[in-house]
Design an enzyme around this catalytic site. Sequence first.
Site, PDB file in Angstrom:
ATOM      1  N   TYR A 199      40.656 -18.231  -3.562  1.00 11.21           N
ATOM      2  CA  TYR A 199      40.559 -16.781  -3.348  1.00 11.21           C
ATOM      3  C   TYR A 199      39.714 -16.151  -4.450  1.00 11.21           C
ATOM      4  O   TYR A 199      39.856 -16.496  -5.627  1.00 11.21           O
ATOM      5  CB  TYR A 199      41.958 -16.156  -3.370  1.00 11.21           C
ATOM      6  CG  TYR A 199      41.940 -14.653  -3.297  1.00 11.21           C
ATOM      7  CD1 TYR A 199      41.987 -14.001  -2.062  1.00 11.21           C
ATOM      8  CD2 TYR A 199      41.849 -13.877  -4.454  1.00 11.21           C
ATOM      9  CE1 TYR A 199      41.945 -12.618  -1.986  1.00 11.21           C
ATOM     10  CE2 TYR A 199      41.805 -12.498  -4.378  1.00 11.21           C
ATOM     11  CZ  TYR A 199      41.858 -11.863  -3.150  1.00 11.21           C
ATOM     12  OH  TYR A 199      41.811 -10.502  -3.071  1.00 11.21           O
ATOM     13  N   GLU A 236      35.574  -9.076  -1.286  1.00  9.91           N
ATOM     14  CA  GLU A 236      36.641 -10.072  -1.195  1.00  9.91           C
ATOM     15  C   GLU A 236      36.159 -11.277  -0.391  1.00  9.91           C
ATOM     16  O   GLU A 236      35.566 -11.119   0.675  1.00  9.91           O
ATOM     17  CB  GLU A 236      37.889  -9.473  -0.531  1.00  9.91           C
ATOM     18  CG  GLU A 236      39.095 -10.410  -0.566  1.00  9.91           C
ATOM     19  CD  GLU A 236      40.321  -9.785   0.082  1.00  9.91           C
ATOM     20  OE1 GLU A 236      41.379  -9.758  -0.555  1.00  9.91           O
ATOM     21  OE2 GLU A 236      40.222  -9.324   1.236  1.00  9.91           O
TER      22      GLU A 236
END
Lengths: 289, 386
Positions: B109, B197
């Site tokens: 992530y 993101e």
Amino acid sequence: MSILVNDQTRVLVQGFTGSQATLHSEQSIEYGTNIVGGVTPGKGGTTHLNKPVFNSVADAAKAEEPNAALIFVPAPFCKDSILEAADSGIELIICITEGVPTLDMLIVKKKIDELGLRLIGPNCPGIITPDEAKLGIMPGSIHKKGKVGIISRSGTLTYEAVKQTTDLGFGQSSCVGIGGDPIPGSSFIDMLELFNGDDETEAIVMVGEIGGSAEEDAADYIKDNVSKPVISYIAGQTAPAGKRMGHAGAIIAGGKGTAADKISKLQESGIHIAESLLHIGETVKKVIG
Amino acid sequence: MNLHEYQGKQLFAEFGLPVSKHEVVFNSDEAIQACNKIGGTKWVVKAQVHAGGRGKAGGVKLIESPEEARDFADQWLGKRLKTYQTDENGQLVSAILIESCTDIDKELYLSAVIDRSSQSVTFIASSEGGVNIEEVASKTPEKIIYENVDPLTGPQPFQARRISSVLGLDSNQAKQFSGMFQNFVKLFNELDLSLLEVNPLVINSEGKLHCLDAKINLDSNALYRHPSLVEMQDPTQEDPRESEAAKHDLSYVSLDGNIGCMVNGAGLAMGTMDTIKYFGGAPANFLDVGGTATQERVSNAFKIILADPEVKVVLVNIFGGIVRCDLIAEGIVAAIKDVGVNVPVVVRLEGNNAELGSQILADSGVEVESLNDLESAAKKSVELAK
């Protein structure tokens, strides 16, 4: 006493000849504010509102020795104007303009801190010390010299708090709008520190709103450092998550920054909560009346 | 302003960040062609909406023939995809992203946000990818690293090394990440992002880092510097009344109640909503009409508020600071006549020339309830909305 500005403050207006700056400078001068001149690049050597106009802050600083800058330039030019004032060492810089890009503010804020200067705003109504100096766009007439210090992220909510404290006879020592942006030049804590040290201020009203954690940080600070009573109202109790409520900084993100969280944290820290917008004055009265 | 994944990936590619070979299609006929153009035997098709949670909602599929891409496009284009992040109506699928299939060894992530506390762009990275990062943060905080980029000195290699270490990258991957880190910051700063993101950032079967997703939010205040990004705006993903309001430079958010609100100032607008709730009512919207509540702005605001069929009464709350209330009152009268307002209007004017403003409302012949304190005005609105 008061905080930040008084009748001795020498004010330089940047973007002086623009329509907004002209309108508000006129009212500030009428209020008795000591505006010593203004800056509009290319118009140096002329006069505006009977005050000298300079091409640069450096020129103005040399001639008039201002100790506060009031900025009305459009958002794309705010970074430049703030840094120009900082470059001349103006210790108090107030930026009224709304819509300054956030990344511009990250750089500006870091630089201002490095230089040890103070920035108020952007996206704020400014600062007023009743009967002495009005550096901003607030209506002078609703203020009354007195003993409540007011700090707020919102312009019109500041006016509500001012009116209520004026109507009840308390009046204000100074009122500071720190602005509704996510990266403000000054925080609640910066202003709490000043009001706590100001002899004239007996109580502090802190008007917060959803988004970020400035109110929570202030709650911790107040608990450990502020001896005066603090009264707080938090706007946005009915605001939905994930939506920006007008101000760039007023958004509940990832479940954080809700009014309920802020209010419970403030209560835990001994701050007096005004249960609605209508109760700010009454709550002050209950505490110091 | 939010971008679609396909737009995000286009920008990633422009900034040298590794993304899969991809095509975007707006009708099902283009789907087969797109698969052939990309080549290979496996593809991933992804419905494009401004919301996360698409995979679980059936909006992402692994396919093994171009015909399946066409069928997927037929199934989703023009339909609404409902995920845990959308409301009950879901979001309109206006495009399908088709990309080559990536064999995944590991999911990581990575994101970057403008962090209000540290007052910097902060990178958040975790060795746990493809999952809800908030959950990772609460359950296994040791698997997350936060790295602040100094606004003045910029991203430094030691910071990339620190992130690589938490991500568990080998030396080749760490070297690749060091370059990517610089490019992510460049993308963030040059295009005025407010959020970036990549979930998941993956290590593929060749051991290389690869961006499998691309979420980008832009700072609306900085759009004037990026005309090409403005064109990427997809109005189908926004609330229609909110988009209409934005066109008129009004800040509007629709809510569930039945008391329409028109207020000057964002803080006071929130405060007015709260006051309505305090007296047992429910606000239908947030609307900041701005400091200069001219007739045109007030007219537009009335039109937007009244486009909501739930609205039974409109509460106008103006604290005239610099703006004179008599001018605002004239604007309100003209706007009510102009728009043909067919619900009761309650007006509270306070501040500069408020009495004169109330007089103008009283003499105007239009039906408005003029009260000069917010308590009475809010109570009256709640009563009329019942």
